[in-house]
Write an enzyme that holds these catalytic residues in place. Structure first.
Site, PDB file in Angstrom:
ATOM      1  N   GLY A 179     -20.416  48.482  30.751  1.00 43.64           N
ATOM      2  CA  GLY A 179     -21.700  48.313  31.444  1.00 43.64           C
ATOM      3  C   GLY A 179     -21.790  47.041  32.256  1.00 43.64           C
ATOM      4  O   GLY A 179     -21.565  45.964  31.736  1.00 43.64           O
ATOM      5  N   SER A 180     -22.103  47.132  33.550  1.00 43.79           N
ATOM      6  CA  SER A 180     -22.045  45.950  34.392  1.00 43.79           C
ATOM      7  C   SER A 180     -22.546  46.264  35.801  1.00 43.79           C
ATOM      8  O   SER A 180     -23.253  47.234  36.016  1.00 43.79           O
ATOM      9  CB  SER A 180     -20.606  45.438  34.435  1.00 43.79           C
ATOM     10  OG  SER A 180     -19.701  46.532  34.503  1.00 43.79           O
ATOM     11  N   ARG A 181     -22.142  45.433  36.759  1.00 42.28           N
ATOM     12  CA  ARG A 181     -22.638  45.554  38.129  1.00 42.28           C
ATOM     13  C   ARG A 181     -21.609  45.002  39.106  1.00 42.28           C
ATOM     14  O   ARG A 181     -20.829  44.111  38.769  1.00 42.28           O
ATOM     15  CB  ARG A 181     -23.954  44.785  38.231  1.00 42.28           C
ATOM     16  CG  ARG A 181     -24.474  44.537  39.635  1.00 42.28           C
ATOM     17  CD  ARG A 181     -25.820  43.849  39.537  1.00 42.28           C
ATOM     18  NE  ARG A 181     -26.116  43.038  40.698  1.00 42.28           N
ATOM     19  CZ  ARG A 181     -27.213  42.313  40.824  1.00 42.28           C
ATOM     20  NH1 ARG A 181     -28.113  42.297  39.861  1.00 42.28           N
ATOM     21  NH2 ARG A 181     -27.421  41.589  41.911  1.00 42.28           N
ATOM     22  N   MET A 236     -23.668  49.795  37.010  1.00 42.44           N
ATOM     23  CA  MET A 236     -22.871  50.766  36.272  1.00 42.44           C
ATOM     24  C   MET A 236     -23.366  50.826  34.834  1.00 42.44           C
ATOM     25  O   MET A 236     -23.354  49.822  34.124  1.00 42.44           O
ATOM     26  CB  MET A 236     -21.396  50.353  36.275  1.00 42.44           C
ATOM     27  CG  MET A 236     -20.767  50.327  37.661  1.00 42.44           C
ATOM     28  SD  MET A 236     -19.037  49.816  37.598  1.00 42.44           S
ATOM     29  CE  MET A 236     -19.229  48.062  37.274  1.00 42.44           C
TER      30      MET A 236
END
Length: 249
Positions: free
Chosen positions: A207-209, A119
């Site tokens: 922001g990440s996953r 993301m």
């Protein structure tokens, strides 16, 4: 009446509307907007305008749109908006496998398909349940803040594992992973909660996953580089083989 167009909530005429802003983000957006107004009050326009745009960006980041969720019992939906950056055969995280003292059953130790969704700061960051069921585990692990696109982020970064089990025993594990900018994982659920498919389960700031661990024998129905939508895109179907052989790596 027959023939009426309905929105995603099953009412009224179909039309676009501004998405809601999640309460978790309102305080940040209001704070940035307040600072902008203070700068404007003192005629510091070179600072006021950037802060005004920043406040709009914060509100956009925490947007929380409604989603049309598939109701097919075989469907596993994406828990996150973003891009598929990896599809691989891996062992499940030990936190979702080992006994945790609660008496709940963990995932098996055999390798399964992991789908990793990255993301960016432009994606919606509300995460959703990939299946309906009861939350069996929520395990938070402190860690680093490496680039979330890196493979080792699954083991080294700050993360939170969630295990959901359906009434028929099917289990899905997924992991929220903090990235370079993300500094907090915010859970909305706890063990014992009952979820519907596509229900909101948490968010990750900036922001990440998210990694999804499919049930053994279930292959992905998405491809590398594909963009997915949380709660809407079907990433796998129980009992069906991968969309195309050779996409896993």
């Amino acid at each position: 009446m027959a023939g009426d167009l309905l929105d995603s909530r099953g009412r009224g005429e179909a039309q676009w509307g501004l998405p809601a802003i999640h309460p978790e983000g309102r305080k940040f957006g209001i704070a940035a907007l307040g600072i902008s107004l203070v700068f404007a009050l003192f005629a510091w326009e070179t600072l006021a305008w950037p802060m005004a745009f920043l406040s709009l960006g914060v509100f956009a980041f925490f947007r929380d749109p409604e989603r049309v969720v598939p109701q097919d019992e075989t469907s596993i939906v994406s828990p996150a908006d973003g891009k598929i950056v990896q599809i691989a055969e891996v062992a499940p995280p030990r936190e979702l496998v080992i006994a945790d003292g609660s008496g709940t059953r963990g995932l098996g130790q055999e390798p399964v398909t992991r789908i990793s969704i990255f993301m960016s700061v432009f994606d919606v960051h509300i995460n959703r349940a990939p299946i309906a069921g009861m939350v069996q585990r929520v395990v938070y692990i402190p860690g680093q803040f490496l680039n979330a696109e890196l493979d080792k982020a699954s083991e080294d970064n700050e993360r939170q594992h969630i295990l959901v089990e359906r009434s028929d025993g099917v289990q899905i594990g997924f992991t929220q992973i903090a990235g370079l900018i993300a500094r907090r994982i915010v859970p909305f659920v706890k063990p014992g909660d009952t979820l519907g498919i596509g229900q909101r389960v948490g968010l990750i700031r900036f922001g990440s996953r998210v990694d999804v661990y499919l049930p053994a024998g279930t292959g992905s129905r998405v491809m590398l580089g594909q963009r997915v939508v949380a709660g809407e895109t079907v990433i796998a179907e129980l009992g069906k083989q991968p969309l195309r052989e050779g996409v896993s790596q």
